[in-house]
Design a protein around this motif. Structure first.
Motif, PDB file in Angstrom:
ATOM      1  N   ALA A 319      31.048  15.698  31.851  1.00  0.00           N
ATOM      2  CA  ALA A 319      30.492  16.917  31.595  1.00  0.00           C
ATOM      3  C   ALA A 319      30.523  17.693  32.884  1.00  0.00           C
ATOM      4  CB  ALA A 319      28.872  16.598  31.699  1.00  0.00           C
ATOM      5  N   PHE A 320      30.651  19.171  33.048  1.00  0.00           N
ATOM      6  CA  PHE A 320      30.995  19.611  34.494  1.00  0.00           C
ATOM      7  C   PHE A 320      30.293  20.954  34.106  1.00  0.00           C
ATOM      8  CE2 PHE A 320      34.333  20.939  31.651  1.00  0.00           C
ATOM      9  CZ  PHE A 320      34.146  22.329  31.711  1.00  0.00           C
ATOM     10  N   GLY A 321      29.271  21.636  35.616  1.00  0.00           N
ATOM     11  CA  GLY A 321      28.968  22.615  35.408  1.00  0.00           C
ATOM     12  C   GLY A 321      29.823  23.670  36.807  1.00  0.00           C
ATOM     13  N   MET A 322      30.004  24.392  36.898  1.00  0.00           N
ATOM     14  CA  MET A 322      30.567  25.793  37.890  1.00  0.00           C
ATOM     15  C   MET A 322      29.930  27.097  37.424  1.00  0.00           C
ATOM     16  SD  MET A 322      34.471  26.436  36.025  1.00  0.00           S
ATOM     17  CE  MET A 322      34.624  26.518  34.161  1.00  0.00           C
ATOM     18  N   GLY A 323      29.970  27.717  38.835  1.00  0.00           N
ATOM     19  CA  GLY A 323      29.727  28.783  38.664  1.00  0.00           C
ATOM     20  C   GLY A 323      30.675  29.928  38.282  1.00  0.00           C
ATOM     21  N   ALA A 324      30.329  31.063  37.601  1.00  0.00           N
ATOM     22  CA  ALA A 324      31.295  32.332  37.205  1.00  0.00           C
ATOM     23  C   ALA A 324      31.044  32.911  38.789  1.00  0.00           C
ATOM     24  CB  ALA A 324      31.077  32.870  35.927  1.00  0.00           C
ATOM     25  N   ASP A 325      30.028  33.105  39.230  1.00  0.00           N
ATOM     26  CA  ASP A 325      30.455  34.014  39.389  1.00  0.00           C
ATOM     27  C   ASP A 325      30.778  33.750  41.149  1.00  0.00           C
ATOM     28  OD1 ASP A 325      27.666  35.487  39.172  1.00  0.00           O
ATOM     29  OD2 ASP A 325      26.777  34.015  39.531  1.00  0.00           O
ATOM     30  N   ARG A 326      30.904  32.266  41.761  1.00  0.00           N
ATOM     31  CA  ARG A 326      31.441  31.975  42.793  1.00  0.00           C
ATOM     32  C   ARG A 326      33.280  32.079  42.153  1.00  0.00           C
ATOM     33  NH1 ARG A 326      30.655  27.315  46.004  1.00  0.00           N
ATOM     34  NH2 ARG A 326      28.393  28.387  45.786  1.00  0.00           N
ATOM     35  N   LEU A 327      33.783  31.406  40.800  1.00  0.00           N
ATOM     36  CA  LEU A 327      35.506  31.487  40.346  1.00  0.00           C
ATOM     37  C   LEU A 327      35.550  33.534  41.082  1.00  0.00           C
ATOM     38  CD1 LEU A 327      34.870  29.021  37.555  1.00  0.00           C
ATOM     39  CD2 LEU A 327      35.706  28.586  39.842  1.00  0.00           C
ATOM     40  N   THR A 328      34.391  33.744  40.672  1.00  0.00           N
ATOM     41  CA  THR A 328      35.096  35.887  40.873  1.00  0.00           C
ATOM     42  C   THR A 328      35.049  35.823  41.948  1.00  0.00           C
ATOM     43  OG1 THR A 328      33.803  35.528  39.145  1.00  0.00           O
ATOM     44  CG2 THR A 328      34.585  37.690  39.915  1.00  0.00           C
ATOM     45  N   MET A 329      34.799  35.251  42.994  1.00  0.00           N
ATOM     46  CA  MET A 329      34.542  35.606  44.198  1.00  0.00           C
ATOM     47  C   MET A 329      35.769  34.696  45.204  1.00  0.00           C
ATOM     48  SD  MET A 329      30.484  34.454  45.360  1.00  0.00           S
ATOM     49  CE  MET A 329      30.896  34.953  47.775  1.00  0.00           C
ATOM     50  N   LEU A 330      36.785  34.275  44.325  1.00  0.00           N
ATOM     51  CA  LEU A 330      37.439  32.562  44.996  1.00  0.00           C
ATOM     52  C   LEU A 330      38.866  34.091  44.344  1.00  0.00           C
ATOM     53  CD1 LEU A 330      36.896  28.845  45.116  1.00  0.00           C
ATOM     54  CD2 LEU A 330      36.911  30.646  47.321  1.00  0.00           C
ATOM     55  N   ARG A 331      38.470  34.227  43.258  1.00  0.00           N
ATOM     56  CA  ARG A 331      40.048  35.103  42.329  1.00  0.00           C
ATOM     57  C   ARG A 331      40.019  36.761  42.837  1.00  0.00           C
ATOM     58  NH1 ARG A 331      41.016  37.367  36.623  1.00  0.00           N
ATOM     59  NH2 ARG A 331      42.962  36.830  36.633  1.00  0.00           N
ATOM     60  N   TYR A 332      39.068  37.080  43.504  1.00  0.00           N
ATOM     61  CA  TYR A 332      39.112  38.286  44.269  1.00  0.00           C
ATOM     62  C   TYR A 332      38.841  38.622  45.461  1.00  0.00           C
ATOM     63  CZ  TYR A 332      39.218  39.528  38.882  1.00  0.00           C
ATOM     64  OH  TYR A 332      38.888  39.789  37.819  1.00  0.00           O
ATOM     65  N   GLY A 333      38.490  37.603  46.043  1.00  0.00           N
ATOM     66  CA  GLY A 333      39.052  37.850  46.947  1.00  0.00           C
ATOM     67  C   GLY A 333      37.616  37.931  47.713  1.00  0.00           C
ATOM     68  N   VAL A 334      36.272  37.863  47.195  1.00  0.00           N
ATOM     69  CA  VAL A 334      35.026  38.803  48.019  1.00  0.00           C
ATOM     70  C   VAL A 334      33.784  38.182  48.886  1.00  0.00           C
ATOM     71  CG1 VAL A 334      32.330  39.532  46.707  1.00  0.00           C
ATOM     72  CG2 VAL A 334      35.150  39.974  45.098  1.00  0.00           C
ATOM     73  N   ASN A 335      33.273  37.968  49.525  1.00  0.00           N
ATOM     74  CA  ASN A 335      32.677  37.389  50.689  1.00  0.00           C
ATOM     75  C   ASN A 335      31.112  37.909  50.230  1.00  0.00           C
ATOM     76  OD1 ASN A 335      32.265  39.906  51.378  1.00  0.00           O
ATOM     77  ND2 ASN A 335      33.804  39.079  53.680  1.00  0.00           N
ATOM     78  N   ASP A 336      30.143  38.432  49.496  1.00  0.00           N
ATOM     79  CA  ASP A 336      29.414  38.332  49.783  1.00  0.00           C
ATOM     80  C   ASP A 336      28.531  38.240  48.061  1.00  0.00           C
ATOM     81  OD1 ASP A 336      26.250  38.872  49.728  1.00  0.00           O
ATOM     82  OD2 ASP A 336      26.893  39.727  51.570  1.00  0.00           O
ATOM     83  N   LEU A 337      28.572  37.866  47.700  1.00  0.00           N
ATOM     84  CA  LEU A 337      27.796  37.646  46.299  1.00  0.00           C
ATOM     85  C   LEU A 337      26.850  38.690  45.530  1.00  0.00           C
ATOM     86  CD1 LEU A 337      27.504  35.592  43.632  1.00  0.00           C
ATOM     87  CD2 LEU A 337      25.920  34.875  43.966  1.00  0.00           C
ATOM     88  N   ARG A 338      25.737  39.177  46.438  1.00  0.00           N
ATOM     89  CA  ARG A 338      24.489  40.304  46.540  1.00  0.00           C
ATOM     90  C   ARG A 338      25.596  41.850  46.267  1.00  0.00           C
ATOM     91  NH1 ARG A 338      22.009  38.936  51.748  1.00  0.00           N
ATOM     92  NH2 ARG A 338      24.420  39.147  52.555  1.00  0.00           N
ATOM     93  N   LEU A 339      26.974  41.893  46.773  1.00  0.00           N
ATOM     94  CA  LEU A 339      28.175  42.928  45.604  1.00  0.00           C
ATOM     95  C   LEU A 339      27.793  43.053  43.573  1.00  0.00           C
ATOM     96  CD1 LEU A 339      30.932  42.876  48.938  1.00  0.00           C
ATOM     97  CD2 LEU A 339      28.936  44.212  48.556  1.00  0.00           C
ATOM     98  N   PHE A 340      27.843  42.087  43.430  1.00  0.00           N
ATOM     99  CA  PHE A 340      28.579  41.918  41.986  1.00  0.00           C
ATOM    100  C   PHE A 340      26.847  42.333  41.488  1.00  0.00           C
ATOM    101  CE2 PHE A 340      30.932  38.595  43.101  1.00  0.00           C
ATOM    102  CZ  PHE A 340      31.761  38.677  42.912  1.00  0.00           C
ATOM    103  N   PHE A 341      26.135  42.508  42.202  1.00  0.00           N
ATOM    104  CA  PHE A 341      24.455  42.992  41.274  1.00  0.00           C
ATOM    105  C   PHE A 341      23.957  44.419  41.849  1.00  0.00           C
ATOM    106  CE2 PHE A 341      24.638  38.377  41.810  1.00  0.00           C
ATOM    107  CZ  PHE A 341      24.680  37.782  40.741  1.00  0.00           C
ATOM    108  N   GLU A 342      23.908  44.932  42.660  1.00  0.00           N
ATOM    109  CA  GLU A 342      24.413  46.138  43.758  1.00  0.00           C
ATOM    110  C   GLU A 342      24.348  47.400  42.538  1.00  0.00           C
ATOM    111  OE1 GLU A 342      25.654  45.439  47.525  1.00  0.00           O
ATOM    112  OE2 GLU A 342      24.944  45.055  48.174  1.00  0.00           O
ATOM    113  N   GLY A 343      25.711  47.089  41.886  1.00  0.00           N
ATOM    114  CA  GLY A 343      25.573  48.242  41.135  1.00  0.00           C
ATOM    115  C   GLY A 343      26.576  49.472  41.569  1.00  0.00           C
TER     116      GLY A 343
END
Length: 352
Positions: A319-343
């Protein structure tokens, strides 16, 4: 005497009208009002002087003063309305809409970057033969913890502090906002066994479970609500080697790079044994040379297999578990997770 008094009152009324007309702001108008019908105003003083008059004089003079006061109040209200109308006119001119301007073009919408990542994860694992399962976000304590070899009062629960809701099942079991999508491993296994009950052959269990999860955590790289994806592969001959092959292939496909190294670092999870954190290392680009944690994994614990209704002597797997938010940050070079939720449209427009 009466004629003289009436003349004086008419003069006061005229003076009030003139003073009101000179007031160009509400504050100026109120100051002018105080001169005539305020506590020390001219009309007020005349009314105070009536105490020394006879009864007949009080009647006649009181009526005249009252008429003068009413005339002043009428003039005051007219000026108040005029000032209000003038202010509204200025406001309407300032906010006027030029209907001759061309309309604003509606921009096309787009998927949220995390949604794009989830769809990409599903497509990659579907190509490997994995089903996609979905389940409740309000989950029983048994499914969230106990079924995953994490019984009540186990210290490992503190790693996944979660939000409990004020409902309980008929059996008294508590419910919570799920801290991971791992409960879907047990739910899917039960449904899988039921589906193939009585069949001569039961296919392997190969499934991923993406979805929203909740934990008491919030900073630049963590959110109290985040997207996670669990994966499970159970069969009669599934090994840790298969985990390494599957996840390596997934990472290289997801990041579109074969120039990517993976390492499996020993760790602890109650539901797997042995367990490993999965780190990746890019060989080029801004993150080159750094080991970055992207998932947790391991061989499914025998007790978890039993809770699925299967024989751990026969069925093994990973089994494995991964964070889709973390993968998105790495793929697009985003350094702050909160940007995904601020709209913020300016941020989201980049991923359209």
């Amino acid at each position: 005497m009466t004629t003289q008094t009436n003349t004086d009152l008419e003069s006061i009324v005229d003076s009030a009208r003139e003073a009101f007309a000179k007031a160009h702001a509400p504050a100026d108008l109120e100051n002018a009002k105080a001169l005539f019908i305020g506590k020390s105003g001219r009309i007020t003083e005349l009314m105070k002087g009536m105490a020394a008059l006879s009864v007949d004089e009080k009647k006649s003079r009181g009526a005249a003063i009252n008429a003068a006061k009413q005339a002043i109040e009428a003039a005051l209200n007219d000026r108040r309305q005029a000032l209000a109308d003038a202010e509204l006119e200025v406001q309407l001119k300032a906010e006027a809409l030029d209907v001759s301007l061309p309309g604003r073009r509606r921009e096309p919408g787009g998927l949220h970057p995390v949604t794009v990542t989830l769809e990409r994860i599903e497509q990659i694992f579907a190509s490997m033969g994995f089903d996609v399962a979905d389940g409740p976000e309000i989950e029983s304590d048994w499914h969230s913890f106990t079924s995953l070899n994490n019984p009540p009062n186990h210290p490992a629960r503190s790693m996944q502090d979660t939000f409990y809701v004020d409902i309980k099942g008929d059996d008294g079991i508590a419910y919570n906002l799920r801290p991971h999508t791992s409960p879907m491993q047990v739910r899917y296994a039960h449904a899988h066994i039921k589906k193939y009950a009585g069949s001569a052959f039961m296919p392997e269990i190969r499934v991923i479970a993406p979805g929203r999860t909740y934990r008491v955590d919030s900073d630049a790289t963590h959110s109290p609500m985040f997207q996670q994806c669990e994966g499970l592969w159970l069969g009669e001959n599934v090994s840790f080697k298969d985990l390494k092959v599957v996840f390596t292939d997934f990472c290289r496909t997801f990041f579109e790079s074969d120039d990517l190294a993976l390492r499996f670092r020993p760790s602890f999870f109650p539901f797997t044994e042995p367990s490993a954190e999965i780190d990746i290392q890019f060989q080029s680009g801004p993150l080159a040379g750094k080991w970055l944690e992207v998932a947790g994994s391991g061989q499914v614990h025998p007790q978890v297999v039993r809770n699925m209704g299967l024989d751990p002597e026969k069925f093994i797997g990973f089994a494995f578990g991964m964070g889709a938010d973390r993968l998105t940050m790495l793929r697009y070079g985003v350094n702050d997770l909160r940007l995904f939720f601020e709209g913020d449209i300016r941020f989201l427009r980049q991923f359209r």
